[in-house]
Design a protein around this motif. Structure first.
Motif, PDB file in Angstrom:
ATOM      1  N   LEU A 148     -24.424 -13.038  -4.687  1.00  0.00           N
ATOM      2  CA  LEU A 148     -24.680 -14.275  -3.952  1.00  0.00           C
ATOM      3  C   LEU A 148     -23.519 -14.532  -3.000  1.00  0.00           C
ATOM      4  CD1 LEU A 148     -26.263 -16.909  -3.444  1.00  0.00           C
ATOM      5  CD2 LEU A 148     -25.078 -17.900  -5.431  1.00  0.00           C
ATOM      6  N   TRP A 149     -23.844 -14.673  -1.718  1.00  0.00           N
ATOM      7  CA  TRP A 149     -22.843 -14.948  -0.680  1.00  0.00           C
ATOM      8  C   TRP A 149     -23.219 -16.231   0.053  1.00  0.00           C
ATOM      9  CZ3 TRP A 149     -18.685 -11.698   0.935  1.00  0.00           C
ATOM     10  CH2 TRP A 149     -18.598 -10.471   0.257  1.00  0.00           C
ATOM     11  N   HIS A 150     -22.213 -16.945   0.538  1.00  0.00           N
ATOM     12  CA  HIS A 150     -22.505 -18.077   1.413  1.00  0.00           C
ATOM     13  C   HIS A 150     -21.470 -18.162   2.532  1.00  0.00           C
ATOM     14  CE1 HIS A 150     -19.463 -21.200   0.333  1.00  0.00           C
ATOM     15  NE2 HIS A 150     -19.525 -20.706  -0.895  1.00  0.00           N
ATOM     16  N   GLY A 151     -21.889 -18.784   3.623  1.00  0.00           N
ATOM     17  CA  GLY A 151     -20.988 -19.011   4.744  1.00  0.00           C
ATOM     18  C   GLY A 151     -20.302 -20.356   4.613  1.00  0.00           C
ATOM     19  N   ARG A 161     -18.251 -15.915   1.744  1.00  0.00           N
ATOM     20  CA  ARG A 161     -17.726 -15.918   0.374  1.00  0.00           C
ATOM     21  C   ARG A 161     -18.757 -15.391  -0.614  1.00  0.00           C
ATOM     22  NH1 ARG A 161     -14.175 -21.201  -1.136  1.00  0.00           N
ATOM     23  NH2 ARG A 161     -12.454 -20.817   0.308  1.00  0.00           N
ATOM     24  N   GLN A 162     -18.340 -14.470  -1.450  1.00  0.00           N
ATOM     25  CA  GLN A 162     -19.167 -14.074  -2.582  1.00  0.00           C
ATOM     26  C   GLN A 162     -18.784 -14.954  -3.761  1.00  0.00           C
ATOM     27  OE1 GLN A 162     -18.520 -10.229  -4.349  1.00  0.00           O
ATOM     28  NE2 GLN A 162     -20.006 -10.651  -5.964  1.00  0.00           N
ATOM     29  N   VAL A 163     -19.791 -15.557  -4.398  1.00  0.00           N
ATOM     30  CA  VAL A 163     -19.517 -16.442  -5.530  1.00  0.00           C
ATOM     31  C   VAL A 163     -20.333 -16.008  -6.740  1.00  0.00           C
ATOM     32  CG1 VAL A 163     -18.930 -18.418  -4.071  1.00  0.00           C
ATOM     33  CG2 VAL A 163     -21.297 -18.128  -4.843  1.00  0.00           C
ATOM     34  N   ASP A 164     -19.817 -16.338  -7.912  1.00  0.00           N
ATOM     35  CA  ASP A 164     -20.532 -16.067  -9.157  1.00  0.00           C
ATOM     36  C   ASP A 164     -21.721 -17.026  -9.239  1.00  0.00           C
ATOM     37  OD1 ASP A 164     -21.329 -16.326 -11.969  1.00  0.00           O
ATOM     38  OD2 ASP A 164     -19.528 -15.163 -12.433  1.00  0.00           O
ATOM     39  N   PRO A 165     -22.963 -16.512  -9.353  1.00  0.00           N
ATOM     40  CA  PRO A 165     -24.128 -17.403  -9.341  1.00  0.00           C
ATOM     41  C   PRO A 165     -24.249 -18.281 -10.583  1.00  0.00           C
ATOM     42  CG  PRO A 165     -24.804 -15.139  -9.756  1.00  0.00           C
ATOM     43  CD  PRO A 165     -23.346 -15.092  -9.423  1.00  0.00           C
ATOM     44  N   ARG A 166     -23.439 -18.019 -11.586  1.00  0.00           N
ATOM     45  CA  ARG A 166     -23.460 -18.862 -12.784  1.00  0.00           C
ATOM     46  C   ARG A 166     -22.419 -19.966 -12.726  1.00  0.00           C
ATOM     47  NH1 ARG A 166     -23.640 -13.695 -14.004  1.00  0.00           N
ATOM     48  NH2 ARG A 166     -21.419 -13.650 -14.451  1.00  0.00           N
ATOM     49  N   THR A 167     -21.225 -19.617 -12.234  1.00  0.00           N
ATOM     50  CA  THR A 167     -20.109 -20.563 -12.296  1.00  0.00           C
ATOM     51  C   THR A 167     -19.672 -21.102 -10.937  1.00  0.00           C
ATOM     52  OG1 THR A 167     -18.440 -18.824 -12.076  1.00  0.00           O
ATOM     53  CG2 THR A 167     -19.241 -19.313 -14.306  1.00  0.00           C
ATOM     54  N   GLY A 168     -20.027 -20.409  -9.863  1.00  0.00           N
ATOM     55  CA  GLY A 168     -19.552 -20.797  -8.537  1.00  0.00           C
ATOM     56  C   GLY A 168     -18.177 -20.266  -8.213  1.00  0.00           C
ATOM     57  N   GLU A 169     -17.561 -19.526  -9.139  1.00  0.00           N
ATOM     58  CA  GLU A 169     -16.228 -18.960  -8.887  1.00  0.00           C
ATOM     59  C   GLU A 169     -16.261 -18.045  -7.669  1.00  0.00           C
ATOM     60  OE1 GLU A 169     -13.038 -15.824 -10.925  1.00  0.00           O
ATOM     61  OE2 GLU A 169     -14.879 -16.391 -11.990  1.00  0.00           O
ATOM     62  N   VAL A 170     -15.265 -18.177  -6.793  1.00  0.00           N
ATOM     63  CA  VAL A 170     -15.184 -17.338  -5.602  1.00  0.00           C
ATOM     64  C   VAL A 170     -14.652 -15.965  -6.001  1.00  0.00           C
ATOM     65  CG1 VAL A 170     -14.220 -17.084  -3.288  1.00  0.00           C
ATOM     66  CG2 VAL A 170     -14.802 -19.351  -4.145  1.00  0.00           C
ATOM     67  N   LEU A 171     -15.416 -14.907  -5.688  1.00  0.00           N
ATOM     68  CA  LEU A 171     -15.056 -13.548  -6.073  1.00  0.00           C
ATOM     69  C   LEU A 171     -14.491 -12.739  -4.911  1.00  0.00           C
ATOM     70  CD1 LEU A 171     -18.259 -12.764  -8.178  1.00  0.00           C
ATOM     71  CD2 LEU A 171     -16.063 -13.647  -9.005  1.00  0.00           C
ATOM     72  N   GLU A 172     -14.921 -13.058  -3.694  1.00  0.00           N
ATOM     73  CA  GLU A 172     -14.459 -12.324  -2.517  1.00  0.00           C
ATOM     74  C   GLU A 172     -14.562 -13.217  -1.293  1.00  0.00           C
ATOM     75  OE1 GLU A 172     -15.001  -8.042  -0.194  1.00  0.00           O
ATOM     76  OE2 GLU A 172     -16.111  -8.439  -2.035  1.00  0.00           O
TER      77      GLU A 172
END
Length: 216
Positions: A148-151, A161-172
Motif C-alpha cells: 500500500l502506497w500513498h502520496g 510513502r509505503q505504509v503498513d496496511p494494518r498499522t499505518g507505519e511508514v515503511l519506505e
C-alpha cells in the motif's frame, strides 16, 4: 526505513483543456486521469490522450478490472469504461474531503486528504471496513505487489510513502523534487508509479525502487 530520491523517468502534458490532474488509475493499457469534468485515457507509451468520458472527476480514480470508480465531490461513482454510463453511486467516507482511490482485495481504499487517513470501504455500500491513520496529508492511494502506497503534498514537499496496511507505519519514503507535488498516485504493476502534477496539468512517471526478492 528506506528513504530515496524520486527518479522521474518521463513527464506527460500539459494536455489541451486540462488545468488540473486529480486521480489516476491504470487499466493495463491506459492511464486514466481525472481532470474535473471528465476522465481521460492516456497512452503511456505515445503520451497521447486517446479518449475521454464526460463525468464529474474531482479526486481519486480506481479500476477493478472491469469498471472505473471516480470520486465526484462527496460520492464515488462506478462507471462503465466502454459506454461512460454511471452504473452505481455510493457515499465517499470523507464527505467531500476525499482524495486518492484504489482497488485491492475486493474493496476500495479511499484517501481522506486533510483528515490524514486511508479508509478501506465496501464497494457496494460505502461502509467503512478499516481506517489507517497517516502522519501526512493523503493525496493519492495505490496498491502495488501487495504493498500500500500513498502520496503526500504539504507546502513544497511531496513524497510517495509505503505504509503498513494494518498499522499505518511508514515503511519506505520516496522524496519528490521541490515543487513536484503529487495530486494522484497509481502503479502500473511493474516498475513505474504515475503521479498527478496538480495545477500544472501534468503527469510524472517515477521509477519504483526494486528490492531483492527476499526483502519484498
Amino acid at each position: 526505513m528506506n528513504i530515496s530520491a524520486a527518479k522521474i523517468i518521463r513527464e506527460y502534458g500539459p494536455f489541451p483543456g486540462v488545468e488540473h490532474v486529480h486521480g489516476l488509475t491504470f487499466d493495463g493499457q491506459h492511464v486514466w486521469f481525472a481532470s474535473g469534468d471528465r476522465l481521460n485515457a492516456l497512452d503511456p507509451e505515445s503520451g497521447e490522450t486517446v479518449r475521454s468520458i464526460e463525468v464529474p472527476a474531482h479526486a481519486g480514480t480506481a479500476f477493478d478490472g472491469r469498471h472505473l470508480f471516480q470520486i465526484a465531490e462527496d460520492r464515488i461513482q462506478k462507471i462503465d469504461p466502454q459506454t461512460g454510463r454511471v452504473l452505481a453511486t455510493i457515499p465517499a467516507p470523507g464527505g467531500g474531503g476525499d482524495s486518492g482511490l484504489a482497488w485491492a482485495e475486493g474493496a476500495l481504499w479511499v484517501g481522506q486528504h486533510r483528515g490524514r487517513k486511508i479508509h478501506q470501504i465496501d464497494p457496494q455500500t460505502g461502509a467503512v471496513l478499516r481506517t489507517i491513520e497517516s502522519t501526512r496529508f493523503v493525496t493519492g492511494v495505490t496498491w502495488s505487489d501487495g504493498e500500500l502506497w500513498h502520496g503526500t503534498w504539504e507546502g513544497e514537499e511531496s513524497e510517495l510513502r509505503q505504509v503498513d496496511p494494518r498499522t499505518g507505519e511508514v515503511l519506505e519514503r520516496i522524496e519528490m523534487p521541490p515543487g513536484a507535488g503529487v495530486s494522484g498516485l497509481e502503479s502500473d504493476g511493474g516498475d513505474r508509479f504515475f503521479c498527478g502534477g496538480g495545477k500544472r496539468g501534468t503527469i510524472r512517471a517515477v521509477r519504483r525502487p526494486r528490492r531483492p526478492a527476499h526483502l519484498r
